[in-house]
Scaffold this motif. Structure first.
Motif, PDB file in Angstrom:
ATOM      1  N   LYS A   1      -8.320  -2.759   3.797  1.00  0.00           N
ATOM      2  CA  LYS A   1      -9.553  -2.559   4.570  1.00  0.00           C
ATOM      3  C   LYS A   1     -10.056  -1.119   4.495  1.00  0.00           C
ATOM      4  O   LYS A   1     -11.240  -0.848   4.736  1.00  0.00           O
ATOM      5  CB  LYS A   1      -9.337  -2.960   6.027  1.00  0.00           C
ATOM      6  CG  LYS A   1      -8.209  -2.225   6.735  1.00  0.00           C
ATOM      7  CD  LYS A   1      -8.011  -2.742   8.142  1.00  0.00           C
ATOM      8  CE  LYS A   1      -6.831  -2.090   8.844  1.00  0.00           C
ATOM      9  NZ  LYS A   1      -6.935  -0.641   8.945  1.00  0.00           N
ATOM     10  N   ASP A   2      -9.166  -0.190   4.164  1.00  0.00           N
ATOM     11  CA  ASP A   2      -9.555   1.211   4.027  1.00  0.00           C
ATOM     12  C   ASP A   2      -9.905   1.585   2.590  1.00  0.00           C
ATOM     13  O   ASP A   2     -10.177   2.750   2.291  1.00  0.00           O
ATOM     14  CB  ASP A   2      -8.426   2.122   4.530  1.00  0.00           C
ATOM     15  CG  ASP A   2      -8.107   1.889   5.997  1.00  0.00           C
ATOM     16  OD1 ASP A   2      -9.053   1.717   6.783  1.00  0.00           O
ATOM     17  OD2 ASP A   2      -6.909   1.871   6.344  1.00  0.00           O
ATOM     18  N   GLY A   3      -9.853   0.596   1.684  1.00  0.00           N
ATOM     19  CA  GLY A   3     -10.172   0.853   0.286  1.00  0.00           C
ATOM     20  C   GLY A   3      -9.010   1.356  -0.538  1.00  0.00           C
ATOM     21  O   GLY A   3      -9.187   1.735  -1.701  1.00  0.00           O
TER      22      GLY A   3
ATOM     23  N   GLU B   1      -7.840   0.223  -9.910  1.00  0.00           N
ATOM     24  CA  GLU B   1      -8.797  -0.748  -9.394  1.00  0.00           C
ATOM     25  C   GLU B   1      -8.213  -2.149  -9.536  1.00  0.00           C
ATOM     26  O   GLU B   1      -7.289  -2.373 -10.331  1.00  0.00           O
ATOM     27  CB  GLU B   1     -10.113  -0.638 -10.157  1.00  0.00           C
ATOM     28  CG  GLU B   1      -9.980  -0.753 -11.662  1.00  0.00           C
ATOM     29  CD  GLU B   1     -11.256  -0.376 -12.391  1.00  0.00           C
ATOM     30  OE1 GLU B   1     -12.186   0.116 -11.731  1.00  0.00           O
ATOM     31  OE2 GLU B   1     -11.315  -0.578 -13.610  1.00  0.00           O
TER      32      GLU B   1
ATOM     33  N   LEU C   1      -7.714  -4.296  -2.750  1.00  0.00           N
ATOM     34  CA  LEU C   1      -7.867  -3.114  -1.913  1.00  0.00           C
ATOM     35  C   LEU C   1      -7.705  -3.521  -0.457  1.00  0.00           C
ATOM     36  O   LEU C   1      -8.104  -4.622  -0.065  1.00  0.00           O
ATOM     37  CB  LEU C   1      -9.246  -2.477  -2.114  1.00  0.00           C
ATOM     38  CG  LEU C   1      -9.635  -2.087  -3.550  1.00  0.00           C
ATOM     39  CD1 LEU C   1     -11.060  -1.561  -3.575  1.00  0.00           C
ATOM     40  CD2 LEU C   1      -8.674  -1.044  -4.111  1.00  0.00           C
TER      41      LEU C   1
ATOM     42  N   ARG D   1       0.836  -1.189   0.000  1.00  0.00           N
ATOM     43  CA  ARG D   1       0.000   0.000   0.000  1.00  0.00           C
ATOM     44  C   ARG D   1       0.877   1.247   0.000  1.00  0.00           C
ATOM     45  O   ARG D   1       2.038   1.208   0.410  1.00  0.00           O
ATOM     46  CB  ARG D   1      -0.948   0.008   1.203  1.00  0.00           C
ATOM     47  CG  ARG D   1      -0.259   0.093   2.548  1.00  0.00           C
ATOM     48  CD  ARG D   1      -1.280   0.325   3.655  1.00  0.00           C
ATOM     49  NE  ARG D   1      -1.937   1.619   3.470  1.00  0.00           N
ATOM     50  CZ  ARG D   1      -3.060   1.964   4.082  1.00  0.00           C
ATOM     51  NH1 ARG D   1      -3.681   1.131   4.883  1.00  0.00           N
ATOM     52  NH2 ARG D   1      -3.582   3.174   3.885  1.00  0.00           N
TER      53      ARG D   1
END
Length: 412
Positions: A298-300, A263, A296, A240
């Motif tokens: 957990k926060d997107g 995405e 993604l 991330r």
């Protein structure tokens, strides 16, 4: 803050004053991050030309040398150093970013970390030291070319973690086994890798984790922007963004330059813009790092894997092939192979006529070698859609390195 940086850039950097004027863009007109795509790209070759025109730091530098407290370098594919200056404020930003990245990868103040990366001009050296010390880790600065000392440190200091390139982690395991020992006996629990693709290749990672009995997490950065900008939380399945407020990231189509929505399943090239960099205030810098969005968190936020560098990519009858992908396929056939490969090119790439010549080292249990050769060729053709001619060679034949693996060589 980004608007302030861009608005003041032409006055600080002759390179960007000319680049913006050439493309007819006004950086003060930026009102949203989407407007960033209206600005021109910066490439590595442009930075090399800039430094050649105005040595040592180039026309793109935003400060005088007297403001620079440290200089790093990247060599890229030319072997000629490209200098990267760091001011005191830049160094503080790097330490903040890299510390955040290593904490994301699982580093804690209880860890004793053997640092097996170069401590000289390499951005994976001193900046990592600064970050680990910021976290509160016990940092053991072994560097490269000192495997005997690395073993001694792991043995006597009871190290819990190892930081190095994926190539060196594998090299060190082989070194330990040649001493008649098992890497798992040192009790390393965490392995932090970066500096080259490989840490995210499933078979390669599984091999390293099995050798050391440790969990591997990886980070991704860039010598010109920051040492680590993406980092992998343990078990996340990807890296991330950890650059915080200092870097803006875009994902683009490497062929068209168009921005891609990050995405799951998307692939593209990473592009970085510095928000507050003083010495190297790069705008839309093309990294040549090709990545895939794996999902993604957990926060997107997007999670990514680096699938290779455009600089390393080969094109075989229009098909893009990364040597790291070949290595990972070969690694799946262990213990018949040991996972060490090299692509032999008749001339520098990227275009190569089939069949792609690949040398593969035999493993401890190769079995029928003619059958193994056919299996590897069939696997490459099925997964990568290119025809290969595989030559099996004895273990230890191909080049080993304590830094980054050279997965291709041009036949002289």
């Amino acid at each position: 803050m980004l608007r302030t940086q861009l608005a003041g850039l032409p006055a600080r950097s002759p390179f960007y004053a000319d680049l913006f004027a050439e493309h007819g863009v006004d950086p003060t007109a930026l009102v949203s991050l989407e407007d960033l795509s209206k600005l021109p790209f910066t490439t590595k070759q442009m930075l090399r030309d800039s430094q050649a025109a105005a040595p040592p730091l180039g026309r793109h530098a935003g400060v005088d040398m007297k403001e620079v407290i440290r200089v790093h370098a990247s060599t890229g594919t030319t072997g000629k150093p490209s200098w990267v200056g760091v001011t005191r404020r830049d160094a503080e930003a790097w330490t903040e970013m890299v510390a955040r990245a290593f904490m994301t990868m699982g580093a804690t103040r209880e860890d004793i970390v053997v640092h097996g990366a170069g401590l000289t001009l390499f951005v994976g050296g001193l900046p990592i030291r600064d970050a680990l010390e910021r976290i509160g880790c016990t940092m053991v600065p072994i560097g490269t070319g000192a495997s005997e000392k690395a073993v001694l440190a792991m043995d006597t200091l009871k190290a819990t973690a190892l930081h190095a390139t994926p190539s060196y982690v594998r090299y060190l395991a082989e070194y330990v086994r040649k001493q008649g020992r098992d890497p798992k006996e040192f009790g390393i629990k965490k392995i932090f890798v970066g500096g080259e693709p490989g840490g995210g290749e499933p078979a390669f990672r599984a091999h390293i984790e099995a050798e050391w009995g440790a969990q591997v997490t990886e980070g991704l950065g860039n010598a010109d922007m920051a040492p680590v900008i993406f980092a992998e939380p343990p078990g996340a399945g990807g890296m991330r963004f950890t650059g915080g407020r200092h870097v803006v990231v875009e994902l683009i189509d490497p062929d068209t330059g168009e921005v891609i929505i990050p995405e799951p399943g998307a692939t593209g090239e990473l592009v970085y813009t510095s928000v507050d960099r003083e010495c190297c205030p790069l705008v839309r810098f093309r990294t040549r790092d090709r990545v895939r969005v794996t999902g993604l968190d957990k926060d997107g936020a997007p999670l990514i894997r680096c699938i290779g560098r455009t600089d390393d990519m080969l094109i075989v009858l229009g098909v893009n092939v990364f040597p790291t992908a070949i290595r990972d396929l070969v690694q799946t056939l262990a213990p018949r192979t040991n996972g060490v490969i090299q692509v032999v090119l008749p001339h520098p790439g990227p275009r190569v006529e089939p069949p792609l010549r690949v040398e593969v080292e035999l493993g401890p249990e190769p079995g029928d070698q003619e059958r193994l050769k056919r299996e590897i060729e069939d696997l490459i053709r099925a997964r990568l859609t290119v025809r290969a001619d595989v030559t099996l060679v004895p273990p230890g034949t191909l080049e080993r390195t304590e830094m980054k693996s050279r997965l291709t060589r041009v036949e002289s």
